[in-house]
Motif scaffolding. Structure first.
Motif, short mmCIF file in Angstrom:
data_model
loop_
_atom_site.label_atom_id
_atom_site.label_comp_id
_atom_site.label_asym_id
_atom_site.label_seq_id
_atom_site.Cartn_x
_atom_site.Cartn_y
_atom_site.Cartn_z
N THR A 28 -6.27 -4.15 -0.22
CA THR A 28 -7.71 -4.46 -0.23
C THR A 28 -8.03 -5.55 -1.25
O THR A 28 -9.18 -5.96 -1.36
CB THR A 28 -8.54 -3.21 -0.56
N ARG A 29 -7.02 -5.98 -1.99
CA ARG A 29 -7.25 -6.94 -3.08
C ARG A 29 -6.87 -8.35 -2.65
O ARG A 29 -5.84 -8.58 -2.02
CB ARG A 29 -6.44 -6.51 -4.31
N ASP A 89 -7.91 4.94 -3.48
CA ASP A 89 -9.13 4.15 -3.64
C ASP A 89 -8.86 2.74 -4.15
O ASP A 89 -9.77 1.91 -4.17
CB ASP A 89 -10.09 4.84 -4.61
N GLU A 90 -7.63 2.46 -4.57
CA GLU A 90 -7.30 1.15 -5.15
C GLU A 90 -6.08 0.54 -4.47
O GLU A 90 -5.18 0.04 -5.13
CB GLU A 90 -7.03 1.32 -6.65
N LEU A 91 -6.04 0.56 -3.15
CA LEU A 91 -4.89 0.05 -2.43
C LEU A 91 -4.73 -1.46 -2.63
O LEU A 91 -5.72 -2.20 -2.54
CB LEU A 91 -5.02 0.36 -0.94
N PRO A 92 -3.52 -1.92 -2.86
CA PRO A 92 -3.29 -3.36 -3.03
C PRO A 92 -3.76 -4.18 -1.83
O PRO A 92 -4.25 -5.29 -2.00
CB PRO A 92 -1.76 -3.45 -3.19
N HIS A 142 2.57 1.72 -3.34
CA HIS A 142 1.54 2.09 -4.32
C HIS A 142 1.26 3.60 -4.22
O HIS A 142 1.24 4.30 -5.24
CB HIS A 142 0.29 1.26 -4.05
N GLY A 171 -0.10 5.93 -6.98
CA GLY A 171 -1.34 5.17 -7.11
C GLY A 171 -2.47 5.79 -6.30
O GLY A 171 -2.23 6.56 -5.36
N SER A 172 -3.67 5.43 -6.65
CA SER A 172 -4.85 5.97 -6.01
C SER A 172 -5.09 5.34 -4.64
O SER A 172 -4.95 4.13 -4.47
CB SER A 172 -6.07 5.71 -6.90
N ASP A 190 0.83 -1.21 0.00
CA ASP A 190 0.00 0.00 0.00
C ASP A 190 0.86 1.26 0.00
O ASP A 190 0.62 2.20 -0.77
CB ASP A 190 -0.93 0.03 1.22
#
Length: 190
Positions: free
Chosen positions: A61-62, A56-59, A48, A53-54, A45
């Motif tokens: 969370t994936r 809203d699109e943190l690694p 990122h 990186g955004s 994160d």
């Protein structure tokens, strides 16, 4: 990060929940490995964000990052070996297949298999390279940071303590060198 708790971080909580299944295998190293896996996830994160990186699109969370973080070194404890990439890969593949997430197997496998690659494994924002860099930062105690400010890694280490992880790594490495002096680090790749 002073208010950080594992429970308040969904990705960290998911890693900890996965690793509950291997409590017996991890034994007294459970907190050490769990915290390392969480630090790697959080470092994904931080990198990122550092690379633009955004938020809203943190690694973290994936699912692919959560699973890779949980399983990337787990074979050390489940297979009792420092040549742990194959058993770690097997565990992650079984976990994903059992949960109907087989589509993630190729990516998670690459993330785990290349996390000790000595050269870049893609662009700095690719999942494989982001994960490789995050693990390298934590494994090196922040000596290698790929541009991440020292204070950010320090704050993460205070929030998610080492719990003896690096001491354990040193012990495992010494044992490996004694048993296999011509192959001390089988997980490293070019």
């Amino acid at each position: 990060m002073s208010d950080y708790t594992i429970e308040s971080d969904p990705g960290a909580a998911a890693v900890a929940k996965i690793l509950e299944h291997w409590t017996t295998d991890l034994g007294s190293d459970r907190a050490a490995y769990t915290n390392h896996a969480i630090r790697v996830l959080r470092l994904c994160d931080l990198l990122h964000l550092h690379y633009g990186g955004s938020a809203d699109e943190l690694p973290g969370t994936r699912e692919e990052f959560v699973v890779a973080a949980a399983f990337h070194d787990l074979g050390v404890w489940t297979a009792h070996t420092f040549d742990y990439l194959p058993p770690s890969l097997d565990l992650s593949r079984t976990w994903l297949a059992d949960r109907g997430e087989s589509a993630l197997i190729p990516l998670v496998s690459a993330m785990i298999d290349d996390h000790h690659k000595l050269r870049p494994a893609g662009s700095r924002m690719s999942p494989i390279e982001l994960f490789r860099r995050a693990d390298a930062i934590d494994a090196s105690l922040g000596v290698v940071r790929f541009g991440l400010p020292r204070r950010e890694y320090g704050a993460l280490r205070r929030a998610v303590p080492d719990a003896g992880f690096h001491k354990r790594l040193a012990q495992l490495f010494v044992t490996r060198v004694r048993q296999h002096p011509l192959s001390p680090a089988p997980m490293l790749k070019w």
